[in-house]
Motif scaffolding. Structure first.
Motif, PDB file in Angstrom:
ATOM      1  N   GLU A 158      49.383  50.185  37.022  1.00  0.00           N
ATOM      2  CA  GLU A 158      49.411  48.759  36.703  1.00  0.00           C
ATOM      3  C   GLU A 158      48.070  48.085  36.963  1.00  0.00           C
ATOM      4  OE1 GLU A 158      51.984  46.446  35.376  1.00  0.00           O
ATOM      5  OE2 GLU A 158      49.956  45.643  35.220  1.00  0.00           O
ATOM      6  N   THR A 159      47.397  48.477  38.029  1.00  0.00           N
ATOM      7  CA  THR A 159      46.162  47.781  38.420  1.00  0.00           C
ATOM      8  C   THR A 159      44.951  48.191  37.569  1.00  0.00           C
ATOM      9  OG1 THR A 159      45.917  49.487  40.080  1.00  0.00           O
ATOM     10  CG2 THR A 159      46.824  47.382  40.805  1.00  0.00           C
ATOM     11  N   VAL A 169      44.573  47.314  34.647  1.00  0.00           N
ATOM     12  CA  VAL A 169      44.277  46.131  33.835  1.00  0.00           C
ATOM     13  C   VAL A 169      44.818  44.891  34.538  1.00  0.00           C
ATOM     14  CG1 VAL A 169      44.570  45.029  31.591  1.00  0.00           C
ATOM     15  CG2 VAL A 169      44.470  47.528  31.733  1.00  0.00           C
ATOM     16  N   GLY A 170      43.906  43.948  34.843  1.00  0.00           N
ATOM     17  CA  GLY A 170      44.345  42.682  35.428  1.00  0.00           C
ATOM     18  C   GLY A 170      44.859  42.810  36.841  1.00  0.00           C
ATOM     19  N   ALA A 171      44.382  43.805  37.576  1.00  0.00           N
ATOM     20  CA  ALA A 171      44.777  44.021  38.975  1.00  0.00           C
ATOM     21  C   ALA A 171      46.307  43.952  39.097  1.00  0.00           C
ATOM     22  CB  ALA A 171      44.084  43.029  39.896  1.00  0.00           C
ATOM     23  N   GLY A 172      46.832  43.102  39.983  1.00  0.00           N
ATOM     24  CA  GLY A 172      48.277  43.076  40.221  1.00  0.00           C
ATOM     25  C   GLY A 172      49.078  42.363  39.144  1.00  0.00           C
ATOM     26  N   LEU A 173      48.416  41.698  38.196  1.00  0.00           N
ATOM     27  CA  LEU A 173      49.173  40.969  37.157  1.00  0.00           C
ATOM     28  C   LEU A 173      50.012  41.952  36.334  1.00  0.00           C
ATOM     29  CD1 LEU A 173      46.447  38.576  35.686  1.00  0.00           C
ATOM     30  CD2 LEU A 173      48.238  38.003  37.337  1.00  0.00           C
ATOM     31  N   ILE A 177      50.709  43.354  33.499  1.00  0.00           N
ATOM     32  CA  ILE A 177      50.224  43.482  32.122  1.00  0.00           C
ATOM     33  C   ILE A 177      50.662  44.817  31.516  1.00  0.00           C
ATOM     34  CG2 ILE A 177      48.130  43.716  30.730  1.00  0.00           C
ATOM     35  CD1 ILE A 177      46.854  41.609  32.590  1.00  0.00           C
TER      36      ILE A 177
HETATM   37 NA    NA Z   1      47.992  44.768  36.110  1.00  0.00          NA
END
Ligand code: NA
Ligand SMILES: NC(=O)c1ccc[n+]([C@@H]2O[C@H](COP(=O)([O-])OP(=O)(O)OC[C@H]3O[C@@H](n4cnc5c(N)ncnc54)[C@H](O)[C@@H]3O)[C@@H](O)[C@H]2O)c1
Ligand SMILES: N[C@@H](CCO)C(=O)O
Length: 815
Positions: A606-607, A609-613, A615
């Motif tokens: 997950e991290t 792209v967009g770290a914890g968001l 996405i």
């Molecule tokens: Na993310």
């Protein structure tokens, strides 16, 4: 009245004998129990060895001396000087007799089963004499009883069969005239019609207790040992095994048949027949209420009662056309094996009748093989049967419980737990009683398998994730802090335990089979004397063979990526914030996904792209539910976002870049952010997840830096060049301000093509208002057509990234 049996560990030391006396004390005032005793722990084995030594003309005097010392030390410690002599003399007489017998064995070089039993009997006699004398100090009317005179058997030395009627009568008569005394009786030993000593076989002292219990219609037979009763699994294998409050006789037998050494099954039969409860208690933990084995156990919410296992097993397979339709074939096989005293542990037969597979103890395997060759000689020669082979290095795992009979899905649960953890099942058998399902598997998988199955069946109780972490930088450090502070919450609210089993950075590595204490991981890693080695770290991780195992990559290095495939193929999940793996060749990206599917594990990133968001997850859910991505527009560099959101007024460009780095937004090398590489990787990963098999070269990347910055040889040089180009950046800033616009570095995926460009956008653009390190991504899809689905928020920084890694780990735990 009750029978209290104390095993070897309960009579093996000063502490345990003191505890034993306390237990008896606490019962004073109630009816006297009958106390059955084993030999001191280790003595029976020592006696066996002495007997063998004597036969082989080896010296046994040391062991004999040691046996004397162990008894004498206890007597001298626990008895006042004046009371010592009679019992020291008694023991010395026994040991002299024993020495004479050993000497005869030595002289004759012959050890018959009869003599062996006689030799063994001294273990129980010495211990019981000793303890009854110690008891005399504290209790009145203590009586020593030689159990061999009261239990009458046939002459099958080593495993004698009890003459029940005669025995019960003798015991009743004896007890009738000694009711008011506190009787200490030797376990394990008995005698035949001629009065020669016999023994009751393995677990014999439990058997003595059950025989006495049955003869005297005891209220309870208590077996005092050194563990908290019967556990759900072998606690040496499963750290989370827990004590069972109640079991039926059948369950206890099934559990102990396959390995639980707490009680030996045949010993239960007299108690079972008379419905006398057997209670397993812990001499060293009086607070433990005991495991009750009895009739009519209360309904339990446990899906299974336990998992038992046998470590070493050999398997033979008999197959061939000669077996088809031949009545009595298996009868012939198994009655022959039984006649020849080969104990068959498990049998499975294919329904086509083409083959029979059965398991025996490894020590019986060659015997079984040669017996088969002899018995079926004709069939083998005529090729109606294949020559059988012995397969070694196997183990048995069995789940046991009466609830299985009533609950569908039990075998499904068992096999999916095994499958998920990459355990190959060699053969399967289900007892027709449905109290037991047994599987044969490779010995090297046993520990992992027992743990995985334990977790699967008791998952509502607690599940453990075992994680191995690479990288102790920004993200790694923060992850450990978050794990540490959430530990209790996870246990309380998610029934999940996350144990960090190994940590490595580029300098050092540290692995701990008990889990690393996260309050001091830095010290432990510092003190560890293992230099970092990625291949060794991974080898050790695989060797631990733990269930629910997760490899976490918190580095920015290409090296760990080379092992992902091997790790996934070892049924270990991978969580990574490192984008290098997914943004290299498409083929590799696809291989990771395929491996995770094939081996039933997770590959979460997950991290990337967009770290914890959320996405990657959002895109995956869209795709899985059959949506199709038409366009993605996004700002995916937290660093560049931060720079443009704060590059205002007086501050210079290189200063704001430094600020972003200090805040932990940049890559370890900030050039990777500003040259667009990091952004490019993210767009590539998104495009691939959206179903496009793109490569890096397919991406159109507009560079936002002047050439001299792009050419910087290291980070210091890079900052110097940014400073040299102050005018260029100031120019951009001024132009944007003059046009009431803001600078934005925007990625776009449309029609399978990806472009990343530097733009100046006005307030009509949805990406106009952003702050901090915000990322924003808008998905236009078949379903989100008129108004796109938008995710927005901080897209860089140690806290939000580590939280994203954490969430990936937890999501593995929830599956
Ligand atoms: Na993310
Ligand atoms: N900072 C963020 O906001 C953010 C967001 C998403 C993803 N990430 C990713 O997180 C990863 C880590 O970033 P960081 O800021 O923590 O980096 P860092 O430089 O602070 O730490 C990297 C760590 O990895 C270790 N390491 C490197 N190569 C190794 C190897 N071969 N074996 C074992 N250990 C090795 C180093 O010793 C160091 O402890 C990067 O891949 C980055 O792209 C960061
Ligand atoms: N360096 C990255 C971290 C998040 O992946 C960024 O600035 O966006």
């Amino acid at each position: 009245m009750n029978i209290l049996k104390f095993g070897g560990t309960s009579v093996g030391s000063i502490e345990s004998i003191t505890a034993l006396m306390e237990i008896l004390k606490s019962r004073e005032g109630t009816e006297n129990p009958v106390v059955v005793l084993s030999a001191m722990s280790g003595i029976t084995n020592a006696l066996l060895e002495m007997a063998e030594s004597a036969k082989n003309l080896k010296d046994y005097s040391e062991s004999l001396k040691l046996m004397e010392e162990r008894h004498f030390t206890i007597i001298r410690t626990l008895l006042p000087a004046a009371a010592q002599n009679p019992v020291l003399t008694r023991i010395r007489i026994y040991l002299n007799e024993l020495e004479d017998i050993l000497q005869s064995v030595y002289n004759l070089r012959e050890l018959s089963p009869q003599t062996r039993d006689l030799i063994l009997s001294y273990g129980e006699r010495c211990a019981t004499e000793m303890i009854s004398h110690i008891a005399k100090q504290q209790f009145k009317d203590v009586l020593y009883a030689d159990g061999s005179e009261l239990i009458k058997t046939d002459s099958n030395f080593g495993q004698a069969k009890v003459n029940v009627n005669l025995t019960e009568m003798l015991i009743r008569t004896f007890y009738g005239s000694n009711k008011d005394k506190l009787i200490f009786v030797t376990g394990f030993i008995s005698s035949n019609d001629e009065g020669r000593v016999t023994t009751l076989g393995r677990g014999g002292s439990d058997y003595t207790a059950a025989i006495w219990g049955s003869a005297l219609d005891a209220d309870e037979i208590q077996i005092w040992t050194d563990v908290d009763g019967m556990l759900t699994a072998d606690p040496r294998i499963v750290k989370k095994a827990f004590s069972l409050p109640e079991l039926s006789y059948t369950e206890a037998m099934e559990l102990s048949y396959f390995g639980a050494k707490v009680i030996y099954p045949p010993t239960m039969i007299p108690a079972f027949l008379k419905k006398i409860p057997i209670v397993i208690k812990n001499t060293f933990n009086l607070d433990f209420p005991g495991t009750y084995i009895k009739h009519g156990v209360s309904p339990s919410n446990l899906p299974i009662k336990g998992i038992s296992s046998i470590d070493g097993i050999s398997v033979l397979n008999l197959s061939g056309s000669g077996m088809v339709g031949k009545a009595g074939f298996s009868g012939r096989l198994f009655s022959m094996l039984s006649r020849e005293q080969v104990n068959v542990v498990l049998i499975t037969q294919s329904s086509s009748e083409h083959s029979i597979t059965f398991a025996v103890k490894p020590s019986d395997s060659l015997k079984a093989l040669s017996l088969i060759n002899k018995e079926f000689d004709l069939e083998l020669q005529a090729k109606k049967l294949e020559y059988p082979e012995v397969e070694n290095g196997l183990s048995i795992l069995a789940i046991v419980g009466e609830n299985m009979k009533r609950t569908p899905g039990m075998s499904g649960k068992l096999f999916s737990a095994l499958g998920r953890n990459g355990v190959n099942v060699r053969a399967i058998a289900q007892g027709s009683s449905e109290y037991n399902i047994s599987v044969i598997l490779s010995k090297s998988d046993l520990s992992k398998a027992v743990n995985a199955v334990h977790d699967a069946f008791y998952s509502d109780l607690k599940k453990t994730l075992h994680i191995f972490c690479l990288g102790t930088g920004n993200i790694g450090k923060t992850l450990f802090a978050q794990l540490q502070s959430q530990m209790q919450f996870l246990a309380d609210h998610n029934d999940l335990q996350v144990k960090v089993m190994g940590i490595s950075n580029t300098r050092k590595m540290h692995l701990d089979p008990n889990g690393i204490d996260l309050t001091q991981w830095e010290e432990e890693l510092d003190m560890a004397n293992m230099k970092a080695s990625l291949p060794d770290f991974i080898k050790k991780m695989k060797a631990m063979n733990l269930p629910n195992c997760v490899f976490v990559d918190n580095t920015a290095s290409p090296n760990p990526v080379e092992y992902y495939l091997d790790i996934l193929e070892s049924s270990i999940s991978v969580v990574t914030c490192n984008k290098i793996g997914n943004s290299a060749d498409y083929e590799q990206y696809a291989a990771f996904k395929q491996a995770a599917r094939t081996y039933g594990v997770d590959f979460f990133y997950e991290t990337n792209v967009g770290a914890g968001l959320p996405i990657i997850r959002t895109l995956r859910d869209l795709m899985l539910s059959g949506d199709k991505v038409a366009r993605i527009e996004a700002i995916l560099s937290g660093t560049i976002s931060y720079i443009f959101n704060n590059y205002k007024e007086e501050i210079l460009f290189h200063e704001i870049v430094k600020e972003a780095q200090d805040k932990g937004y940049t890559e370890p090398d900030p050039r990777d952010d500003l040259n667009g590489k990091d952004f490019m990787r993210k767009m590539l990963i998104l495009a691939r997840d959206a179903g496009y098999a793109l490569e890096e070269k397919d991406i159109e990347l507009q560079n936002m830096l002047p050439p001299s910055c792009m050419a910087a040889v290291d980070v210091d040089d890079f900052y110097a060049e940014l400073k040299n180009n102050t005018d260029y950046f100031e120019g951009l800033k001024k132009q944007a301000a003059a046009e009431h616009k803001v600078l934005r570095y925007i990625g776009k995926l449309e029609d399978g093509k990806v472009a990343i460009t530097l733009q100046m956008v006005d307030e009509s653009h949805p990406f106009f208002t952003l702050s901090g390190s915000d990322n924003i991504i808008s998905f236009t899809t078949n379903r989100y057509k008129d108004r796109p689905l938008v995710v927005k928020g901080p897209g860089a920084g140690a806290e939000v990234t580590a939280a994203g890694v954490f969430a990936d780990i937890i999501n593995i735990g929830k599956r």
